[in-house]
Scaffold this motif. Structure first.
Motif, PDB file in Angstrom:
ATOM      1  N   UNK A  59     -49.207 -58.304  -4.898  1.00 41.61           N
ATOM      2  CA  UNK A  59     -48.586 -59.134  -3.658  1.00 41.61           C
ATOM      3  C   UNK A  59     -50.181 -57.873  -2.921  1.00 41.61           C
ATOM      4  N   UNK A  60     -50.841 -56.943  -3.724  1.00 39.29           N
ATOM      5  CA  UNK A  60     -51.995 -56.235  -2.511  1.00 39.29           C
ATOM      6  C   UNK A  60     -51.640 -54.971  -1.460  1.00 39.29           C
ATOM      7  N   UNK A  61     -50.275 -55.003  -1.975  1.00 35.51           N
ATOM      8  CA  UNK A  61     -50.032 -53.956  -0.384  1.00 35.51           C
ATOM      9  C   UNK A  61     -49.659 -52.593  -1.527  1.00 35.51           C
ATOM     10  N   UNK A  62     -50.264 -51.798   0.287  1.00 33.96           N
ATOM     11  CA  UNK A  62     -50.613 -50.512  -0.393  1.00 33.96           C
ATOM     12  C   UNK A  62     -48.920 -50.294  -0.314  1.00 33.96           C
ATOM     13  N   UNK A  63     -48.671 -48.923  -0.797  1.00 27.56           N
ATOM     14  CA  UNK A  63     -47.021 -48.667  -0.872  1.00 27.56           C
ATOM     15  C   UNK A  63     -46.569 -48.234   0.338  1.00 27.56           C
ATOM     16  N   UNK A  64     -47.440 -47.324   0.807  1.00 24.60           N
ATOM     17  CA  UNK A  64     -46.267 -46.416   2.637  1.00 24.60           C
ATOM     18  C   UNK A  64     -46.202 -47.971   3.087  1.00 24.60           C
ATOM     19  N   UNK A  65     -47.175 -48.729   3.420  1.00 25.93           N
ATOM     20  CA  UNK A  65     -46.487 -50.192   4.404  1.00 25.93           C
ATOM     21  C   UNK A  65     -45.363 -50.850   3.498  1.00 25.93           C
ATOM     22  N   UNK A  66     -45.504 -50.791   1.805  1.00 30.57           N
ATOM     23  CA  UNK A  66     -43.951 -51.302   1.369  1.00 30.57           C
ATOM     24  C   UNK A  66     -43.021 -51.265   1.920  1.00 30.57           C
ATOM     25  N   UNK A  67     -42.538 -49.545   1.835  1.00 33.65           N
ATOM     26  CA  UNK A  67     -41.401 -48.601   2.174  1.00 33.65           C
ATOM     27  C   UNK A  67     -41.187 -49.622   3.881  1.00 33.65           C
ATOM     28  N   UNK A  68     -42.068 -49.037   4.764  1.00 35.61           N
ATOM     29  CA  UNK A  68     -42.025 -49.630   6.192  1.00 35.61           C
ATOM     30  C   UNK A  68     -41.856 -50.712   6.102  1.00 35.61           C
ATOM     31  N   UNK A  69     -41.636 -51.912   5.888  1.00 35.75           N
ATOM     32  CA  UNK A  69     -41.150 -53.171   6.066  1.00 35.75           C
ATOM     33  C   UNK A  69     -39.908 -53.069   5.147  1.00 35.75           C
ATOM     34  N   UNK A  70     -40.175 -52.675   4.135  1.00 38.13           N
ATOM     35  CA  UNK A  70     -38.406 -52.670   3.198  1.00 38.13           C
ATOM     36  C   UNK A  70     -37.550 -51.944   3.863  1.00 38.13           C
ATOM     37  N   UNK A  71     -38.118 -50.995   4.630  1.00 36.19           N
ATOM     38  CA  UNK A  71     -37.456 -49.838   5.700  1.00 36.19           C
ATOM     39  C   UNK A  71     -36.632 -51.310   6.885  1.00 36.19           C
ATOM     40  N   UNK A  72     -37.351 -51.920   7.287  1.00 39.87           N
ATOM     41  CA  UNK A  72     -37.249 -52.168   8.644  1.00 39.87           C
ATOM     42  C   UNK A  72     -36.605 -53.900   7.903  1.00 39.87           C
ATOM     43  N   UNK A  73     -36.758 -54.417   7.620  1.00 45.28           N
ATOM     44  CA  UNK A  73     -35.399 -55.248   7.191  1.00 45.28           C
ATOM     45  C   UNK A  73     -34.447 -54.810   6.231  1.00 45.28           C
ATOM     46  N   UNK A  74     -34.379 -53.544   5.696  1.00 42.95           N
ATOM     47  CA  UNK A  74     -32.805 -53.266   5.720  1.00 42.95           C
ATOM     48  C   UNK A  74     -32.117 -53.018   7.063  1.00 42.95           C
TER      49      UNK A  74
END
Length: 389
Positions: free
Chosen positions: A333-348
Motif C-alpha cells: 500500500x506504499x505506507x511508511x511504518x510510522x503512519x501505519x503504526x499510528x493508524x493501527x493504534x487508532x483503530x485498535x
C-alpha cells in the motif's frame, strides 16, 4: 340541571354511551335514578327514549357539561382543567408549550390566568395555609421540615427517572447487558441477515424481545430456504437427480474454482515478471494456497496500467516494530511504518471502545485513500487485531 362533567379533552377518557357504545361528547345525559355505576347516554339515544333493564325513559336526568365559567367569565371549566393538565405536562413557566397544547388560548392569556387564579389567588393561598397548619399540628413530633421546590423541576427529574428505567428494562429484556456476547450471537447469521438485524434493531423497543427474535429467526430461516432452493435449482439445471451426484458435482466445482484462481494469479504476476520482489510475493501466495491457507495481501489486478512498485522500507523509522506480514502490507500500500503504526493504534482503540469496528468507522478515523483504508482494515481483521461490529 347542569352538572360538572369530565373535563378531559380526550373523549376516550369518558365511559361509553349505554345505548350505542360510542364515546360521549359533551353535553351528555346522566340518569339521576340509576346507578352505580352511572347510566350515561348520548343526546341521540336520549332523544330516542332508549330504555335498558331498570332504566326507563321517564327517569329524572342530569345534563353533564363543562361548558360554563368557574373562575373567569372568558374561561370555561373545560379550559381550566386543560390549562392545569398542560402545566403538569409542559412544566411551570413553559407558557408557549402550554398554549400550543391548549390550542384555544395564547401564551400571554395562559400565563396571566394561571398566575392570577392559581398562584396569587388569596382564597387558594389561605386554604393551602390552613391545610399546611393542620398537617403540621397533626405531625408536630415526627414531621420532616419541608422546603418549597420548583415542582416543574421535580416532574422533569421524575420523568427522566422513568425514561431511564424504561431503557434499562429494554436492555435487560433483550439481553443487551453483555454486549460482547450479543455481538457474537449476531455473527452466527449470514451477512444478509446481519444487515437486517442492524436495520431492525431500532424497532426492538417497540415489540417485545420474543417477538423481535421470532422475526429475525423467521427471516434467517427464509434466507436459508432461498439459498437451499437456489442450490437445488442449480443441481436441476445441471441434470443432477440424487444427492450422491450432487456431492460429486460440488467437489468438481470447487476444484474448478481453485484452478481458475491459480490461472488468475498467474496472469496477474506476468505483468510483474521483471520485478523480483513481486515474483517472490506471488510465490508466497501460491505456497499459501497450496498448503490450504488463505492467501495473504492480494495483489492489484491488471487495470490497464502498471502499478507503482512496492515501497522500500530500508532505513525507515518504525520498520523494526513490524512483523513480516505488516512489512508486506506497508510495501504493497506504499505506507511508511510510522503512519501505519499510528493508524493501527487508532483503530485498535476505537474497536476496544465500541466492541467492534465497521469499515465506515475506520474510514472516518483514517483520512487517507479509501482503498488503502480498506486494505489496512481487512488486514487487521484477518490477523485478529480487531473484530467487525
Amino acid at each position: 340541571m347542569d352538572r360538572l362533567g369530565s373535563f378531559s379533552n380526550d373523549p376516550s377518557d369518558k365511559p361509553p354511551c349505554r345505548g350505542c357504545s360510542s364515546y360521549l361528547m359533551e353535553p351528555y345525559i346522566k340518569c339521576a335514578e340509576c346507578g352505580p355505576p352511572p347510566f350515561l347516554l348520548c343526546l341521540q339515544c336520549f332523544t330516542r327514549g332508549f330504555e335498558y333493564k331498570k332504566h326507563q325513559s321517564d327517569h329524572t336526568y342530569e345534563i353533564m357539561t363543562s361548558d360554563f365559567p368557574v373562575l373567569d367569565p372568558s374561561w370555561t371549566a373545560q379550559e381550566e382543567m386543560a390549562l392545569l393538565e398542560a402545566v403538569m405536562d409542559c412544566g411551570f413557566g413553559n407558557w408557549q408549550d402550554v398554549a400550543n397544547q391548549m390550542c384555544t388560548k395564547t401564551k400571554e392569556e395562559c400565563e396571566k390566568h394561571y398566575m392570577k387564579h392559581f398562584i396569587n389567588n388569596p382564597l387558594f393561598a389561605s386554604t393551602l395555609l390552613n391545610l399546611k397548619q393542620a398537617e403540621e399540628a397533626k405531625t408536630a413530633d415526627t414531621a420532616i421540615p419541608f422546603h418549597s421546590l420548583k415542582m416543574a423541576v421535580v416532574d422533569i427529574y421524575h420523568s427522566r427517572l422513568k425514561e431511564r428505567q424504561r431503557r434499562k428494562k429494554i436492555i435487560r429484556d433483550h439481553g443487551l447487558i453483555n454486549l460482547r456476547k450479543f455481538q457474537l450471537m449476531e455473527r452466527r447469521y449470514p451477512k444478509e441477515v446481519q444487515d437486517l438485524y442492524e436495520t431492525m434493531r431500532r424497532f426492538a423497543r417497540i415489540v417485545g424481545p420474543v417477538e423481535h427474535d421470532k422475526f429475525i429467526e423467521s427471516h434467517a430461516l427464509e434466507f436459508e430456504l432461498r439459498r437451499e432452493i437456489k442450490r437445488l435449482q442449480e443441481y436441476r439445471t445441471a441434470g443432477i437427480t440424487n444427492f450422491c451426484s450432487a456431492r460429486t458435482y460440488d467437489h468438481l466445482k470447487k476444484t474448478r474454482e481453485e484452478e481458475r484462481l491459480k490461472r488468475t494469479m498467474l496472469s496477474e504476476v506476468l505483468q510483474y515478471i521483471q520485478d523480483s520482489s513481486a515474483c517472490q510475493q506471488w510465490l508466497r501466495r501460491q505456497a499459501d494456497i497450496d498448503s490450504g491457507l488463505s492467501p495473504s495481501i492480494p495483489m492489484a489486478s491488471n487495470s490497464g496500467r502498471r502499478s507503482a512498485p512496492p515501497l522500500n522500507l530500508t532505513g525507515l523509522p518504525g520498520t523494526e516494530k513490524l512483523n513480516e506480514k505488516e512489512k508486506e502490507l506497508c510495501q504493497m500500500v506504499r505506507l511508511v511504518p510510522g503512519a501505519y503504526l499510528e493508524y493501527k493504534s487508532a483503530l485498535l482503540n476505537e474497536c476496544n471502545k465500541q466492541g467492534g469496528l465497521r469499515l465506515a468507522q475506520a474510514r472516518a478515523l483514517i483520512k487517507i485513500d479509501v482503498n488503502k483504508t480498506r486494505k489496512i482494515y481487512d488486514f487487521l481483521i484477518r490477523e485478529g487485531y480487531i473484530t467487525k461490529a
